[in-house]
Design an enzyme around this catalytic site. Structure first.
Site, short mmCIF file in Angstrom:
data_model
loop_
_atom_site.label_atom_id
_atom_site.label_comp_id
_atom_site.label_asym_id
_atom_site.label_seq_id
_atom_site.Cartn_x
_atom_site.Cartn_y
_atom_site.Cartn_z
N ARG A 18 -10.66 10.37 -7.30
CA ARG A 18 -11.46 10.83 -8.43
C ARG A 18 -10.63 11.35 -9.61
NH1 ARG A 18 -17.11 11.38 -7.70
NH2 ARG A 18 -17.56 9.53 -6.49
N HIS A 43 4.91 11.05 2.28
CA HIS A 43 5.53 9.73 2.14
C HIS A 43 5.27 9.25 0.71
CE1 HIS A 43 6.31 5.56 4.17
NE2 HIS A 43 6.69 5.56 2.91
N HIS A 50 -0.63 7.61 -3.19
CA HIS A 50 -1.16 8.83 -2.53
C HIS A 50 -0.34 10.04 -2.94
CE1 HIS A 50 0.86 6.23 0.42
NE2 HIS A 50 -0.27 5.65 0.77
N GLU A 70 9.37 11.22 4.07
CA GLU A 70 9.72 9.90 4.58
C GLU A 70 9.59 8.87 3.46
OE1 GLU A 70 6.83 9.70 7.82
OE2 GLU A 70 5.52 8.51 6.54
N THR A 100 1.00 0.48 5.10
CA THR A 100 1.61 1.54 5.89
C THR A 100 2.80 0.94 6.63
OG1 THR A 100 1.18 3.29 7.51
CG2 THR A 100 0.06 1.20 7.88
N HIS A 190 3.07 7.36 14.31
CA HIS A 190 2.22 6.23 13.95
C HIS A 190 1.13 6.00 14.98
CE1 HIS A 190 1.41 3.40 10.84
NE2 HIS A 190 2.52 3.80 10.26
N1 PXP Z 1 5.67 8.10 10.65
C1 PXP Z 1 5.88 7.20 9.66
C2 PXP Z 1 7.27 6.72 9.42
C3 PXP Z 1 4.83 6.73 8.87
O1 PXP Z 1 5.05 5.85 7.89
C4 PXP Z 1 3.52 7.23 9.10
C5 PXP Z 1 2.38 6.78 8.24
O2 PXP Z 1 2.60 7.20 6.93
C6 PXP Z 1 3.35 8.16 10.15
C7 PXP Z 1 4.43 8.56 10.90
C8 PXP Z 1 2.00 8.72 10.49
O3 PXP Z 1 1.19 7.70 11.00
P1 PXP Z 1 -0.37 7.92 11.16
O4 PXP Z 1 -0.92 8.14 9.78
O5 PXP Z 1 -0.86 6.68 11.81
O6 PXP Z 1 -0.53 9.15 12.03
#
Ligand code: PXP
Length: 239
Positions: A18, A43, A50, A70, A100, A190
């Site tokens: 928004r 990230h 984002h 990251e 992602t 992840h």
């Molecule tokens: N670790 C890394 C390197 C990622 O790129 C991400 C997603 O941004 C995550 C962890 C977290 O993954 P999830 O959002 O699936 O929990």
């Protein structure tokens, strides 16, 4: 103790939908900390779809727990992290347009590039972590770069867990053992969720940190952020 680092990228995605400042990601990050998160992960991507680079700078002085940034080590990313000096930088091999992360580094192919980046981070006093698949050779080459830690890409575990938990976790136990033998700290991330996290932790209790975003934010819609964080922490505290 395994730390829970909450990835707040998804919160920024909602804010950006928004164009205003609702939800306020600085407040959400601080609330995550007060509800028991041991760290915050962001990230920033080149298109800033984002988390924005400015968010990363604003978050730094406010956070009381571990800050993990990251991203792909492009020149602007490295400039950012050297300026912000988080506790940890996790290097991911993502291309800018990727939705992602969907694979770990080919640490053999990129061993020289990664070694240079790790050296730069070390000189700045920043702990480093390299995102890798649960592949022994990739772990061995990760160790050659001098990285402090690796983060195991756990999507393959998460997707197989519902049908066969034992088979799903087996390669991750093996990779975690090899990482330990190589003297590497161990992060995971992840697709981890309230469904699959406790079992991973039970099998690999020496994980240093789990970085979790998507499922945690989805759970918070139903359970609320405080209860959600408490439940994720519980998954990581049980033997
Ligand atoms: N670790 C890394 C390197 C990622 O790129 C991400 C997603 O941004 C995550 C962890 C977290 O993954 P999830 O959002 O699936 O929990």
């Amino acid at each position: 103790m395994t730390k829970l680092s909450v990835n707040i990228n998804k919160i920024a995605t909602i804010r950006n939908a928004r164009g205003g400042n609702n939800p306020n990601i600085l407040r959400v990050a601080q609330d995550c900390e007060s509800y028991g998160a041991d760290g915050i992960t962001v990230h920033p991507r080149p298109d800033e779809r984002h988390i924005r680079y400015a968010d990363v700078i604003d978050l730094r002085p406010l956070l009381k727990t571990e800050f993990n940034i990251e991203g792909y080590p492009s020149v602007p990313f490295i400039d950012l992290v050297l300026k912000v000096k988080p506790h940890q930088v996790t290097l991911v091999p993502d291309s800018p347009e990727q939705i992602t992360s969907n694979a770990g580094w080919d640490t053999k192919k990129h061993v020289n590039f990664l070694s240079e980046i790790i050296n730069e981070l070390k000189s700045a006093g920043i702990r480093s972590s390299i995102f890798v698949d649960s592949n022994i050779e990739m772990l061995e080459y990760a160790a050659k770069t001098g990285t402090d830690r690796v983060e195991l890409y756990t999507e393959p575990y998460a997707s197989m867990y519902p049908s066969n938990p034992d088979e799903a976790v087996a390669p991750f136990i093996q990779a975690a053992q090899v990482a330990r033998q190589l003297g590497l700290g161990l992060n995971v991330g992840h697709d981890l969720s309230l469904e699959n996290l406790a079992y991973l932790h039970k099998n690999i209790p020496w994980i240093d940190e789990a970085s979790i975003g998507h499922a945690l934010v989805c759970d918070a819609l139903y359970l609320g952020l405080k209860t959600t964080i408490e439940q994720y922490k519980k998954c990581l505290s049980e033997p």
